[in-house]
Design a protein around this motif. Sequence first.
Motif, PDB file in Angstrom:
ATOM      1  N   GLU A  97      17.346  20.057 -19.727  1.00 47.82           N
ATOM      2  CA  GLU A  97      17.238  19.674 -18.432  1.00 47.82           C
ATOM      3  C   GLU A  97      16.943  21.418 -18.133  1.00 47.82           C
ATOM      4  O   GLU A  97      15.572  21.481 -17.255  1.00 47.82           O
ATOM      5  CB  GLU A  97      18.159  19.828 -17.379  1.00 47.82           C
ATOM      6  CG  GLU A  97      18.649  18.293 -17.712  1.00 47.82           C
ATOM      7  CD  GLU A  97      19.951  18.179 -18.637  1.00 47.82           C
ATOM      8  OE1 GLU A  97      20.224  16.708 -18.321  1.00 47.82           O
ATOM      9  OE2 GLU A  97      19.989  18.828 -19.302  1.00 47.82           O
TER      10      GLU A  97
ATOM     11  N   LEU B 138      16.811  13.757 -13.276  1.00 47.10           N
ATOM     12  CA  LEU B 138      18.436  13.632 -13.999  1.00 47.10           C
ATOM     13  C   LEU B 138      18.808  12.472 -13.409  1.00 47.10           C
ATOM     14  O   LEU B 138      19.163  12.186 -12.283  1.00 47.10           O
ATOM     15  CB  LEU B 138      18.849  15.026 -13.078  1.00 47.10           C
ATOM     16  CG  LEU B 138      20.512  14.705 -13.674  1.00 47.10           C
ATOM     17  CD1 LEU B 138      20.705  15.014 -15.339  1.00 47.10           C
ATOM     18  CD2 LEU B 138      20.701  16.225 -13.147  1.00 47.10           C
TER      19      LEU B 138
ATOM     20  N   TRP C 272      22.828  10.493 -13.421  1.00 44.99           N
ATOM     21  CA  TRP C 272      24.151  11.347 -13.426  1.00 44.99           C
ATOM     22  C   TRP C 272      25.202  10.305 -13.312  1.00 44.99           C
ATOM     23  O   TRP C 272      24.636   9.010 -12.207  1.00 44.99           O
ATOM     24  CB  TRP C 272      24.280  12.027 -12.012  1.00 44.99           C
ATOM     25  CG  TRP C 272      25.613  12.956 -12.049  1.00 44.99           C
ATOM     26  CD1 TRP C 272      26.249  13.227 -12.892  1.00 44.99           C
ATOM     27  CD2 TRP C 272      25.971  13.578 -10.546  1.00 44.99           C
ATOM     28  NE1 TRP C 272      27.123  13.683 -12.521  1.00 44.99           N
ATOM     29  CE2 TRP C 272      26.823  13.949 -11.403  1.00 44.99           C
ATOM     30  CE3 TRP C 272      25.084  13.520  -9.090  1.00 44.99           C
ATOM     31  CZ2 TRP C 272      28.272  14.393 -10.629  1.00 44.99           C
ATOM     32  CZ3 TRP C 272      26.352  14.977  -9.163  1.00 44.99           C
ATOM     33  CH2 TRP C 272      26.897  15.198  -9.778  1.00 44.99           C
TER      34      TRP C 272
ATOM     35  N   VAL D 258      22.247  22.019 -10.150  1.00 41.17           N
ATOM     36  CA  VAL D 258      20.433  21.787  -9.896  1.00 41.17           C
ATOM     37  C   VAL D 258      19.958  22.951  -8.916  1.00 41.17           C
ATOM     38  O   VAL D 258      19.036  22.945  -9.233  1.00 41.17           O
ATOM     39  CB  VAL D 258      20.932  20.839  -8.953  1.00 41.17           C
ATOM     40  CG1 VAL D 258      18.942  19.795  -8.981  1.00 41.17           C
ATOM     41  CG2 VAL D 258      21.752  19.752  -9.532  1.00 41.17           C
TER      42      VAL D 258
ATOM     43  N   LEU E 160      16.984  13.418  -8.966  1.00 41.89           N
ATOM     44  CA  LEU E 160      17.910  12.759  -9.175  1.00 41.89           C
ATOM     45  C   LEU E 160      18.609  11.301  -8.941  1.00 41.89           C
ATOM     46  O   LEU E 160      18.505  10.802  -7.285  1.00 41.89           O
ATOM     47  CB  LEU E 160      19.205  13.689  -7.816  1.00 41.89           C
ATOM     48  CG  LEU E 160      21.028  13.345  -8.149  1.00 41.89           C
ATOM     49  CD1 LEU E 160      21.168  14.473  -9.623  1.00 41.89           C
ATOM     50  CD2 LEU E 160      21.626  14.179  -7.549  1.00 41.89           C
TER      51      LEU E 160
ATOM     52  N   TRP F 147      21.428   9.116  -9.415  1.00 39.27           N
ATOM     53  CA  TRP F 147      23.295   9.068  -9.373  1.00 39.27           C
ATOM     54  C   TRP F 147      23.409   7.554  -9.000  1.00 39.27           C
ATOM     55  O   TRP F 147      22.790   6.613  -8.389  1.00 39.27           O
ATOM     56  CB  TRP F 147      23.660   9.647  -7.538  1.00 39.27           C
ATOM     57  CG  TRP F 147      25.327   9.765  -7.773  1.00 39.27           C
ATOM     58  CD1 TRP F 147      26.507  10.308  -8.940  1.00 39.27           C
ATOM     59  CD2 TRP F 147      25.993   8.630  -7.074  1.00 39.27           C
ATOM     60  NE1 TRP F 147      27.462  10.332  -8.802  1.00 39.27           N
ATOM     61  CE2 TRP F 147      27.445   8.998  -7.395  1.00 39.27           C
ATOM     62  CE3 TRP F 147      26.119   7.956  -5.757  1.00 39.27           C
ATOM     63  CZ2 TRP F 147      28.296   7.998  -7.218  1.00 39.27           C
ATOM     64  CZ3 TRP F 147      26.898   6.680  -6.243  1.00 39.27           C
ATOM     65  CH2 TRP F 147      28.229   7.530  -5.680  1.00 39.27           C
TER      66      TRP F 147
ATOM     67  N   VAL G  16      16.105  18.838  -4.160  1.00 33.17           N
ATOM     68  CA  VAL G  16      16.191  17.357  -5.118  1.00 33.17           C
ATOM     69  C   VAL G  16      15.552  15.801  -4.616  1.00 33.17           C
ATOM     70  O   VAL G  16      15.835  16.142  -3.263  1.00 33.17           O
ATOM     71  CB  VAL G  16      17.707  16.843  -5.057  1.00 33.17           C
ATOM     72  CG1 VAL G  16      18.066  15.407  -5.303  1.00 33.17           C
ATOM     73  CG2 VAL G  16      18.260  17.994  -6.134  1.00 33.17           C
TER      74      VAL G  16
ATOM     75  N   TRP H 150      16.551  12.132  -3.586  1.00 32.21           N
ATOM     76  CA  TRP H 150      17.637  10.857  -4.020  1.00 32.21           C
ATOM     77  C   TRP H 150      17.255  10.348  -4.716  1.00 32.21           C
ATOM     78  O   TRP H 150      15.898   9.164  -3.472  1.00 32.21           O
ATOM     79  CB  TRP H 150      17.742  11.023  -2.722  1.00 32.21           C
ATOM     80  CG  TRP H 150      19.387  12.701  -2.726  1.00 32.21           C
ATOM     81  CD1 TRP H 150      18.978  13.682  -1.620  1.00 32.21           C
ATOM     82  CD2 TRP H 150      20.193  11.996  -3.455  1.00 32.21           C
ATOM     83  NE1 TRP H 150      20.231  14.391  -2.269  1.00 32.21           N
ATOM     84  CE2 TRP H 150      21.186  14.052  -2.500  1.00 32.21           C
ATOM     85  CE3 TRP H 150      21.375  12.089  -4.005  1.00 32.21           C
ATOM     86  CZ2 TRP H 150      21.879  14.868  -3.054  1.00 32.21           C
ATOM     87  CZ3 TRP H 150      22.833  12.585  -4.193  1.00 32.21           C
ATOM     88  CH2 TRP H 150      22.634  14.069  -3.847  1.00 32.21           C
TER      89      TRP H 150
END
Length: 366
Positions: free
Chosen positions: A132, A144, A146, A170, A179, A181, A219, A221
């Motif tokens: 990263e 990323l 997660w 982050v 990101l 998730w 970030v 999302w």
Amino acid sequence: MKARSRTARAGLPIAGTALLAVAGMIATMAAGCGDGAGAAPKITTTARAGVAPVPPDKGAYFGAWVPEDGAGGPSPSQSPSESASATASPSGKDAGKPGMAPVVGFEQRLGRQLDIVQSYRGWKTEFPGGLEKSVAGGNRYLLLTWGGADTREIVQGKYDDLIARRARAVKALGKPVFLRWSRDMDKSSGRKRVHSAGDFTAAWKHLREIFEREKVDNVAWVWCPTARGFSGADAGSYYPGDDQVDWICADAEPGGDYDYRDLSEAVKLFMQWARGHHKPIMIAEFGVPKAYGPRRAEWLREAAKTLQDPQVKAVVYFNSDEQAANARDRRRAYSVTGDKHATSALRELATTPYFNPRNLPVTSGG
């Protein structure tokens, strides 16, 4: 076993008016290629342009997941010479950075640098790690991915300190980060952890609140169920809302229960659902099974046509065999490493101008 599934690409309906006003960039999407492409809808995102990843004005970013061995394990049918050439030490300014040798080697075979490099981290795993940091230190975007946790425990605050630490980590990268998730939250295998769609959306909002409290603005999302979840299962019910999501995503491998299935068929219902939302689309995991043999190149060339869609703004190839149950499971093995014809077809896709919106230099590959 299901029969081969293949359909012609459908026309693209015009999206409705914007659902809400949000802070951040609003870009007019470029008209896409393909049969029946209609007027491009507007894109809304809560991400800040220049700080967090936002969609390209034209085309779609191209990225990949490239595991540490560069292939996720060589195919048993791969010859020694193919294996040796596939894993040869790459050269280049980034090859010596932590975690980057497989990525650079993959890029050299494609003939271009990736726009997006994906990494996977478990819920309790510390990040950013070497990969990263290496990605953030260059001019590639980090995706990323997660892992998730028990959604009810998240809402109850059990993990607030952990989430805050990850948020600060982050933020400290100081570079735009996608990101993703708790991907594939719609799968039945994760039901004990996810519980329900309502529990998932509550946990998603809780995470965002903590990131906002920590003033993390780099970030974007990415909400990402399976494409298959829009057939039968109600994947759309897990959507937290347009004000909570920057990129709508799907994992779209064709599925191990098909003899042959085009990507257009795999993503069809997901794409129909996504038309109702003014969000850029990311296909974060797509790959052609080794079981398709000599037809892998054909599959990739058809996929390139499907993905040149005015709402698709990022595509990420899953260059790995790690989902295969064993070495003989070729239906869930997607690495093109060592497959000359499949690699050539993927290189054609990656070097198509539509998938090179930043006009990165293109070489002949190797």
